[in-house]
Design a protein around this motif. Sequence first.
Motif, PDB file in Angstrom:
ATOM      1  N   LEU A 384      27.089   3.562  -4.267  1.00  0.00           N
ATOM      2  CA  LEU A 384      26.752   2.501  -5.200  1.00  0.00           C
ATOM      3  C   LEU A 384      26.947   2.981  -6.640  1.00  0.00           C
ATOM      4  O   LEU A 384      27.525   2.266  -7.485  1.00  0.00           O
ATOM      5  N   THR A 385      26.476   4.169  -6.951  1.00  0.00           N
ATOM      6  CA  THR A 385      26.652   4.749  -8.285  1.00  0.00           C
ATOM      7  C   THR A 385      28.131   4.900  -8.624  1.00  0.00           C
ATOM      8  O   THR A 385      28.567   4.600  -9.748  1.00  0.00           O
ATOM      9  N   ALA A 386      28.916   5.367  -7.657  1.00  0.00           N
ATOM     10  CA  ALA A 386      30.345   5.558  -7.882  1.00  0.00           C
ATOM     11  C   ALA A 386      31.053   4.222  -8.111  1.00  0.00           C
ATOM     12  O   ALA A 386      31.950   4.110  -8.958  1.00  0.00           O
ATOM     13  N   ALA A 387      30.651   3.187  -7.360  1.00  0.00           N
ATOM     14  CA  ALA A 387      31.268   1.870  -7.504  1.00  0.00           C
ATOM     15  C   ALA A 387      30.990   1.272  -8.881  1.00  0.00           C
ATOM     16  O   ALA A 387      31.878   0.703  -9.525  1.00  0.00           O
ATOM     17  N   ILE A 388      29.762   1.412  -9.355  1.00  0.00           N
ATOM     18  CA  ILE A 388      29.406   0.895 -10.672  1.00  0.00           C
ATOM     19  C   ILE A 388      30.154   1.666 -11.773  1.00  0.00           C
ATOM     20  O   ILE A 388      30.662   1.075 -12.739  1.00  0.00           O
ATOM     21  N   THR A 389      30.258   2.977 -11.600  1.00  0.00           N
ATOM     22  CA  THR A 389      30.985   3.792 -12.579  1.00  0.00           C
ATOM     23  C   THR A 389      32.458   3.389 -12.635  1.00  0.00           C
ATOM     24  O   THR A 389      33.061   3.331 -13.707  1.00  0.00           O
ATOM     25  N   SER A 390      33.044   3.106 -11.470  1.00  0.00           N
ATOM     26  CA  SER A 390      34.481   2.767 -11.414  1.00  0.00           C
ATOM     27  C   SER A 390      34.786   1.522 -12.222  1.00  0.00           C
ATOM     28  O   SER A 390      35.895   1.373 -12.761  1.00  0.00           O
ATOM     29  N   MET A 391      33.839   0.602 -12.309  1.00  0.00           N
ATOM     30  CA  MET A 391      34.056  -0.631 -13.071  1.00  0.00           C
ATOM     31  C   MET A 391      34.151  -0.350 -14.559  1.00  0.00           C
ATOM     32  O   MET A 391      34.744  -1.121 -15.328  1.00  0.00           O
ATOM     33  N   MET A 392      33.562   0.780 -14.989  1.00  0.00           N
ATOM     34  CA  MET A 392      33.527   1.105 -16.419  1.00  0.00           C
ATOM     35  C   MET A 392      34.680   2.007 -16.842  1.00  0.00           C
ATOM     36  O   MET A 392      34.849   2.284 -18.035  1.00  0.00           O
ATOM     37  N   LEU A 393      35.463   2.489 -15.884  1.00  0.00           N
ATOM     38  CA  LEU A 393      36.544   3.435 -16.205  1.00  0.00           C
ATOM     39  C   LEU A 393      37.900   2.739 -16.255  1.00  0.00           C
ATOM     40  O   LEU A 393      38.098   1.703 -15.647  1.00  0.00           O
TER      41      LEU A 393
END
Length: 393
Positions: A384-393
Amino acid sequence: MKYVLFLAAIVIIFLLAYIVSNNKKRIKVKPLVTMLVIQIVFAFLLLNTEVGFVMISAVASLFDHLLSYAAEGINFVFGGMANEGAGPFFLNVLLPIVFISVLIGIAQYIKVLPIIIRYLGVILSKVNGLGKLESYNAVASAVFGQSEVFISVKKQLPYIPEHRLYTLCTSAMSTVSASILGAYMTMIDPKYVITALVLNLFGGFMIANIINPYDVKDEEDIIEVQEGEKQTFFEVLGEYILDGFKVAIIVGAMLIGFVALISMVNHVFEAIFGISFQMVLGYVFSPLAFIIGVPAAEMVEAGTIMATKLLSNEFVAMMDLVKAADSLSSRTVGIISVFLVSFANFSSIGIISGAVKGLNEAKGNLVAKFGLKLLYGATLVSLLTAAITSMML
């Protein structure tokens, strides 16, 4: 496209949590939505704004100074052991944990840390739909670590029911202890370490709310922290110095064992099947890497690193990420970096159950019983943390 992938990833992760839910009729939707919004806001703030850049730069600079101070003590004891220009992992990455542990001990002794942890826990309980104890435990886990945190609530441990104990353990496995943040920052970008630390805190509540939903009665919603015997300042210093050194030694020993074992298994697989064991795991985990935003061309290599973390620990996986960073895009490096910042691996099941068993045998056996489900939930938090981060990169 990345926003579509993000929505798909959130749905898949929530469904993966829902299929093992204890009580599918009592999942609290409002806290889930609230915490998801909070995670997105924090991720945007930390990764895409000038304010976030300044905050992360300040924290990174602080740890740089702390690590330089730690180096003074390390060089005094071990100076001359390394060749000129060499950077031994144990000396440069693990031993600074001793100094960080000392600072945590001082903050604990002067009562600053307990106050911060307690009040942060109370505030978080207003948001996450869980009890004050669960919220306290999550914040305390991020400071003390996944095993030490249970000592602080050992008075309540015999009376904690299974559903609440699962949430406590999920928080402990989903976070990382403050004493090793500096070690992580020597291997991956500090902004991903800090981002993961914040997002995992809320992610643990979210996944626990889906897998393990329940209500806490007012009479049960208390925090009774175990203070322990009164110690002098120098007794505290000595205790935390030894604790930090034990952590460094334990992590070093586990790295030796896991790296050697993985090397052996890889060679055996290559000799028999013509492909390494890690590469096989990479194909297994590649769909998960893809749904959290890793480009298709890199999902096998990223999946290999994710699988390595699950089977061994985050340090082994971080070393693999450092080696592979030049062949991966910056987006993939960022996504995998935040995924690695947690204690979600098989060895943590034994660490947490052993810590609880040392305080209460019956509860320790209970933790061991739901150990795999615990790892499953903590891994979903990392995704979940990785998915949210991917949206910001």
